[in-house]
Design an enzyme around this catalytic site. Structure first.
Site, PDB file in Angstrom:
ATOM      1  N   ASP A  39      -2.151  -4.540  -2.108  1.00 57.95           N
ATOM      2  CA  ASP A  39      -2.966  -3.511  -1.938  1.00 57.95           C
ATOM      3  C   ASP A  39      -4.540  -4.026  -1.649  1.00 57.95           C
ATOM      4  O   ASP A  39      -4.850  -5.114  -2.301  1.00 57.95           O
ATOM      5  CB  ASP A  39      -2.953  -2.394  -2.723  1.00 57.95           C
ATOM      6  N   ASP A  68       1.468   1.445   3.326  1.00 52.46           N
ATOM      7  CA  ASP A  68       1.658   2.872   2.596  1.00 52.46           C
ATOM      8  C   ASP A  68       1.092   3.904   3.579  1.00 52.46           C
ATOM      9  O   ASP A  68       1.495   5.011   3.820  1.00 52.46           O
ATOM     10  CB  ASP A  68       0.783   2.675   1.516  1.00 52.46           C
TER      11      ASP A  68
END
Length: 216
Positions: A175, A189
């Protein structure tokens, strides 16, 4: 005279009198009605009469095209982050409101449930299989786009879970998008969330994946 008629023969049938025979079938005696007016014909006129025209062509190509695009940009972005940003200071994009910061996430989207990495991996795999099976009856373009985003995002994070440390099916997802006062996430995401929102909107409008519209 009666004897002469007996010898010559009296035309007691339409064929003997030169008259054309009446057409056989249920349309006899109804001028102007042809056999093609049968509402149950094999040309699909029944479905058209009910307001259900042809659904068009399937949108499998759109689904996998969107999925491939979402997957590639997610994969490339993670490769750049690992090579250029991991173990370095975060990059401020919009002051402290938005930063790029490399983080390894063992949980689900937005860092939820880090103790259930294997479970989330299985769920992602199941979602991919379900979408692939649904593609066989996919005729709606908006649904193809929505499912394509879901598929591409699920494949992106599943790739991390399979190939990244600490091990197969337990890998941590990369991330890097870090808004202020919000969880850190990645492009996969984002694709999953956007696809899910679009599916909710399509469901509220009554549009099904096969292109038909239903009213509750």
């Amino acid at each position: 005279m009666a004897e002469a008629e007996r010898i010559i023969g009296t035309p007691d049938t339409p064929e003997a009198g030169g008259a054309e025979p009446e057409p056989s079938g249920g349309n006899a005696g109804q001028p102007g009605q042809s056999a093609s007016a049968d509402p149950s014909g094999a040309d699909g006129s029944t479905a058209q009469a009910a307001g259900q025209g042809p659904r068009g062509r399937r949108r499998i190509g759109v689904l996998f095209g969107v999925a491939a695009f979402a997957y590639v940009i997610d994969l490339v972005s993670k490769m750049i982050v690992v090579a250029k940003l991991e173990h370095h200071q975060p990059i401020e994009v919009i002051g402290d409101w938005l930063r790029f910061e490399a983080i390894r996430n063992a949980g689900a989207a937005f860092g939820v449930g880090e103790a259930f990495t294997v479970i989330f991996t299985v769920i992602a795999a199941v979602v991919i299989v379900v979408i692939a099976r649904l593609a066989r009856k996919l005729y709606s373009l908006p649904w193809a786009i929505a499912l394509g985003m879901l598929l591409g995002g699920a494949l992106g994070n599943l790739t991390d879970r399979i190939f990244r440390a600490p091990g197969v099916f337990e890998g941590a997802v990369v991330d890097f998008i870090a808004p202020k006062h919000f969880a850190v996430f990645n492009l996969a995401d984002s694709a999953i969330v956007c696809g899910g929102i679009l599916i909710v909107l399509l469901s509220f409008k009554g549009l099904d994946p096969d292109g038909t519209v239903h009213k509750d």
